[in-house]
Design a protein around this motif. Sequence first.
Motif, PDB file in Angstrom:
ATOM      1  N   UNK A 206       6.414  -9.681 -16.303  1.00  0.00           N
ATOM      2  CA  UNK A 206       5.870 -10.760 -15.483  1.00  0.00           C
ATOM      3  C   UNK A 206       5.708 -10.279 -14.048  1.00  0.00           C
ATOM      4  N   UNK A 207       4.662 -10.766 -13.382  1.00  0.00           N
ATOM      5  CA  UNK A 207       4.440 -10.461 -11.979  1.00  0.00           C
ATOM      6  C   UNK A 207       5.333 -11.393 -11.163  1.00  0.00           C
ATOM      7  N   UNK A 208       6.163 -10.816 -10.299  1.00  0.00           N
ATOM      8  CA  UNK A 208       7.068 -11.613  -9.482  1.00  0.00           C
ATOM      9  C   UNK A 208       6.466 -11.935  -8.122  1.00  0.00           C
ATOM     10  N   UNK A 209       5.567 -11.108  -7.626  1.00  0.00           N
ATOM     11  CA  UNK A 209       4.948 -11.346  -6.335  1.00  0.00           C
ATOM     12  C   UNK A 209       4.297 -10.094  -5.808  1.00  0.00           C
ATOM     13  N   UNK A 210       3.573 -10.248  -4.704  1.00  0.00           N
ATOM     14  CA  UNK A 210       2.907  -9.117  -4.073  1.00  0.00           C
ATOM     15  C   UNK A 210       2.968  -9.299  -2.563  1.00  0.00           C
ATOM     16  N   UNK A 211       3.012  -8.175  -1.848  1.00  0.00           N
ATOM     17  CA  UNK A 211       3.028  -8.224  -0.386  1.00  0.00           C
ATOM     18  C   UNK A 211       2.273  -7.021   0.163  1.00  0.00           C
ATOM     19  N   UNK A 212       1.700  -7.213   1.349  1.00  0.00           N
ATOM     20  CA  UNK A 212       0.982  -6.148   2.032  1.00  0.00           C
ATOM     21  C   UNK A 212       1.686  -5.902   3.355  1.00  0.00           C
ATOM     22  N   UNK A 213       2.343  -4.749   3.471  1.00  0.00           N
ATOM     23  CA  UNK A 213       3.104  -4.412   4.666  1.00  0.00           C
ATOM     24  C   UNK A 213       2.799  -2.978   5.081  1.00  0.00           C
ATOM     25  N   UNK A 214       2.421  -2.800   6.336  1.00  0.00           N
ATOM     26  CA  UNK A 214       2.157  -1.469   6.894  1.00  0.00           C
ATOM     27  C   UNK A 214       1.171  -0.660   6.049  1.00  0.00           C
ATOM     28  N   UNK A 215       0.140  -1.318   5.529  1.00  0.00           N
ATOM     29  CA  UNK A 215      -0.887  -0.626   4.757  1.00  0.00           C
ATOM     30  C   UNK A 215      -0.504  -0.313   3.323  1.00  0.00           C
ATOM     31  N   UNK A 216       0.648  -0.828   2.859  1.00  0.00           N
ATOM     32  CA  UNK A 216       1.072  -0.614   1.475  1.00  0.00           C
ATOM     33  C   UNK A 216       1.107  -1.948   0.739  1.00  0.00           C
ATOM     34  N   UNK A 217       0.367  -2.033  -0.350  1.00  0.00           N
ATOM     35  CA  UNK A 217       0.387  -3.212  -1.210  1.00  0.00           C
ATOM     36  C   UNK A 217       1.470  -2.997  -2.262  1.00  0.00           C
ATOM     37  N   UNK A 218       2.478  -3.877  -2.276  1.00  0.00           N
ATOM     38  CA  UNK A 218       3.571  -3.781  -3.249  1.00  0.00           C
ATOM     39  C   UNK A 218       3.471  -4.940  -4.221  1.00  0.00           C
ATOM     40  N   UNK A 219       3.500  -4.623  -5.507  1.00  0.00           N
ATOM     41  CA  UNK A 219       3.463  -5.637  -6.561  1.00  0.00           C
ATOM     42  C   UNK A 219       4.748  -5.499  -7.357  1.00  0.00           C
ATOM     43  N   UNK A 220       5.570  -6.546  -7.343  1.00  0.00           N
ATOM     44  CA  UNK A 220       6.860  -6.523  -8.031  1.00  0.00           C
ATOM     45  C   UNK A 220       6.718  -7.107  -9.425  1.00  0.00           C
ATOM     46  N   UNK A 221       7.273  -6.389 -10.393  1.00  0.00           N
ATOM     47  CA  UNK A 221       7.206  -6.773 -11.800  1.00  0.00           C
ATOM     48  C   UNK A 221       8.616  -6.880 -12.357  1.00  0.00           C
ATOM     49  N   UNK A 222       8.791  -7.765 -13.328  1.00  0.00           N
ATOM     50  CA  UNK A 222      10.090  -7.959 -13.953  1.00  0.00           C
ATOM     51  C   UNK A 222       9.900  -8.115 -15.454  1.00  0.00           C
ATOM     52  N   UNK A 223      10.728  -7.414 -16.221  1.00  0.00           N
ATOM     53  CA  UNK A 223      10.716  -7.581 -17.678  1.00  0.00           C
ATOM     54  C   UNK A 223      11.680  -8.707 -18.014  1.00  0.00           C
TER      55      UNK A 223
END
Length: 152
Positions: free
Chosen positions: A108-125
């Motif tokens: 499941x996708x937990x969330x996403x953030x854009x910080x300092x030019x890096x897009x982070x997408x957090x996933x959880x099983x």
Amino acid sequence: MATSLSLAPLFRQSVGFDRFNDLFESSLRSEAPNTYPPHNIEKHGDDQYRIVVAAAGLAQEDLDIQVERGVLTVSGGKRENEKEVTYLHQGIAQRAFRLSFRLADHIEIQGASLTNGLLSIDLLRVIPEEAKPKRITIGGGSKPDLRQVSLQ
């Protein structure tokens, strides 16, 4: 001359799979794995993953994240500038991109953030209770009650 085989491409296209066979099959497809923009797939603990995409120069409105039928798609592109710019050197790529990641079951996708030019997408099983392994206790001491059945 020694040659070495890198398995890194096998791990780029799937997230949450711990089965080598699925990763191997995805690497044999005719399409080469997409390497732009640079991205990492990280594992944080047994059931937590993160995809980090280098999105230099892009704003939140320039990026799109979608999940459909177990495939996570990240796409983006720089919108046209209103000002004319003449580059003496352009080292930051600003072309459109599309990355796709096949997700394993129960990711499941937990969330996403854009910080300092890096897009982070957090996933959880998240494994449902009925799919989790169950331990069966072994009864001790007494023998099961066996009865002889006669055929007449």
